[in-house]
Design an enzyme around this catalytic site. Structure first.
Site, PDB file in Angstrom:
ATOM      1  NE  ARG A  94       0.265   2.302  -5.144  1.00  0.00           N
ATOM      2  CZ  ARG A  94       0.089   2.571  -3.857  1.00  0.00           C
ATOM      3  NH1 ARG A  94      -1.099   2.877  -3.380  1.00  0.00           N
ATOM      4  NH2 ARG A  94       1.124   2.600  -3.017  1.00  0.00           N
ATOM      5  CG  ASP A  95       0.403   6.285  -2.454  1.00  0.00           C
ATOM      6  OD1 ASP A  95      -0.581   7.006  -2.238  1.00  0.00           O
ATOM      7  OD2 ASP A  95       1.018   5.701  -1.538  1.00  0.00           O
ATOM      8  CG  HIS A 116       4.817   4.191   1.440  1.00  0.00           C
ATOM      9  ND1 HIS A 116       4.743   3.891   0.084  1.00  0.00           N
ATOM     10  CD2 HIS A 116       3.640   4.796   1.732  1.00  0.00           C
ATOM     11  CE1 HIS A 116       3.580   4.298  -0.395  1.00  0.00           C
ATOM     12  NE2 HIS A 116       2.877   4.844   0.592  1.00  0.00           N
ATOM     13  CG  HIS A 144       1.167   9.026   2.656  1.00  0.00           C
ATOM     14  ND1 HIS A 144       0.498   9.370   1.506  1.00  0.00           N
ATOM     15  CD2 HIS A 144       1.401   7.698   2.570  1.00  0.00           C
ATOM     16  CE1 HIS A 144       0.316   8.279   0.763  1.00  0.00           C
ATOM     17  NE2 HIS A 144       0.852   7.246   1.386  1.00  0.00           N
ATOM     18  CB  CYS A 204      -4.711   5.779   1.137  1.00  0.00           C
ATOM     19  SG  CYS A 204      -5.666   4.250   1.099  1.00  0.00           S
ATOM     20  CG  ASN A 211       3.561   8.500  -1.051  1.00  0.00           C
ATOM     21  OD1 ASN A 211       2.568   8.285  -1.723  1.00  0.00           O
ATOM     22  ND2 ASN A 211       4.042   7.656  -0.187  1.00  0.00           N
TER      23      ASN A 211
END
Ligand code: HMG
Ligand code: MG
Length: 314
Positions: A15-16, A211, A213, A244, A253
């Site tokens: 996803r990310d 979370h 990055h 993002c 990430n």
């Protein structure tokens, strides 16, 4: 506070990671990647997001991805596939595709909230309360995110009290876990620890996740700093993919490979098979045409050998 003996990793690469890729990745490649990650022992894999395809074209096949995973003969019952839902429309679509866990995503910065989900923090919390109500009625688990926990790409430094307030709102709504997103990777061990301490005064640390990055190469250090405070859940992304689309300049990430290398080196269990993890990282890197010889993936043979002799990795 002592370090945890076991850590849960939430793999967010599909996803990310993929949401930030310009070229549309075929659905079959996404599914194969996710199944390889599950085979490697990851038990929480954020599979996709039910957002507007106009905003994030890469996620347009979300229903297809989730349905295929849930119907797959390779499916492992212990593996959950949370998906992002920005509003009731996304939530309803996720439920229709079979979602059993969803994630809502708020921010500690007003400007980022507007850029990312086109509404204020207050409006987003109202929307999310409606999502949580629907989810509770269906006994669907809800995870919450706070973005820009340390800094915002538009507003600069963010007050930890602001982050903690948003985290508490999500907790009070019923999120079982609140993931603290250093969206632009500006955090350092000092600022991340300070932010966690302020959040942990309002939300139990067992309910908080990191979370981070890796824009400035601080993400592994930030994971370590969080472990020192007793945090035991971290999001990470295979091959360090990601960013993002609404946080300009933010890189991926923290790489799952790097976090697993760190954790196993500290004698912390993850349940992840590094050999299979590296194979999954190689698979997606090869597909995307990326060099996979980075950090913990650089010398697979050495990394594996070190971890067969506990205590040898410093
Ligand atoms: P909007 O344009 O304000 O939406 O977008 P709207 O309610 O005005 O509706 C406009 C159109 O979008 C309508 O269609 C809706 O039906 C449709 P039309 O009538 O024009 O044909 N629509 C949808 N379509 C599909 N799925 C939906 C949906 N909702 C409305 N769920 C919206 C608001 C929230 C939808 C939009 O801003 C959006 O999708 N944003 C998502 C952005 C995103 O995915 N960002 C990346 C994820 S967050 C992240 O990466 C941070 C994180 O990793 C943590 C960290 O690192 O900090 C989690
Ligand atoms: Mg993120």
């Amino acid at each position: 506070m002592t370090r945890p003996l076991r850590v849960k990793l939430v793999e967010v690469g599909p996803r990310d990671g993929l949401q930030n890729e310009q070229q549309i990745v075929p659905t079959a490649i996404k599914i194969e990647l996710i199944e390889r990650l599950a085979d490697a022992g990851l038990v929480a894999i954020e599979a996709t997001s039910f957002v507007s395809p106009r905003w994030v074209p890469q996620m347009a096949d979300s229903a297809e991805v989730l349905r295929a995973l849930l119907a797959s003969p390779r499916r492992r019952p212990a593996v959950s596939y949370p998906v992002l839902t920005p509003n009731l429309k996304g939530f309803d679509a996720a439920v229709e595709a079979g979602a059993q866990e969803v994630a809502i995503f708020a921010a500690a910065s007003e400007t980022f909230s507007q850029k990312n989900i086109n509404c204020s923090i207050g409006e987003s919390l109202k929307r999310y309360a409606a999502v949580v109500d629907s989810a509770s009625a269906l006994e669907i688990k809800i995870r919450g995110y706070v973005s820009c926990v340390v800094a915002c790409p538009y507003e600069g430094a963010v007050d930890p009290a602001r982050t903690a307030w948003v985290a508490r709102q999500l907790y009070d709504m019923g999120c079982h876990e609140i993931s603290l997103g250093d969206t632009i990777g500006a955090g350092t061990p000092t600022s991340v620890q300070r932010m966690i301490e302020v959040c942990a005064a309002l939300v139990p640390i067992e309910r908080l996740a990191g979370h981070y990055h890796d824009t400035y190469g601080m993400a592994v250090a930030n994971v370590y700093a969080s472990l020192e405070l007793g945090m035991a859940v971290f999001d990470s992304s295979i091959a360090g993919l990601g960013g993002c689309p609404y946080a300009p300049g933010a890189s991926g990430n923290v790489a799952t490979e790097d976090v697993v290398f760190l954790l196993h080196g500290l004698g912390i269990e993850t349940g992840v098979d590094r050999d299979k993890l590296l194979a999954a990282g190689e698979f997606i890197s090869l597909y995307l045409g990326r060099d996979y010889r980075r950090r913990a993936a650089r010398n697979k043979a050495l990394a594996l050998e070190c971890h067969s002799q506990p205590g040898t990795v410093q």
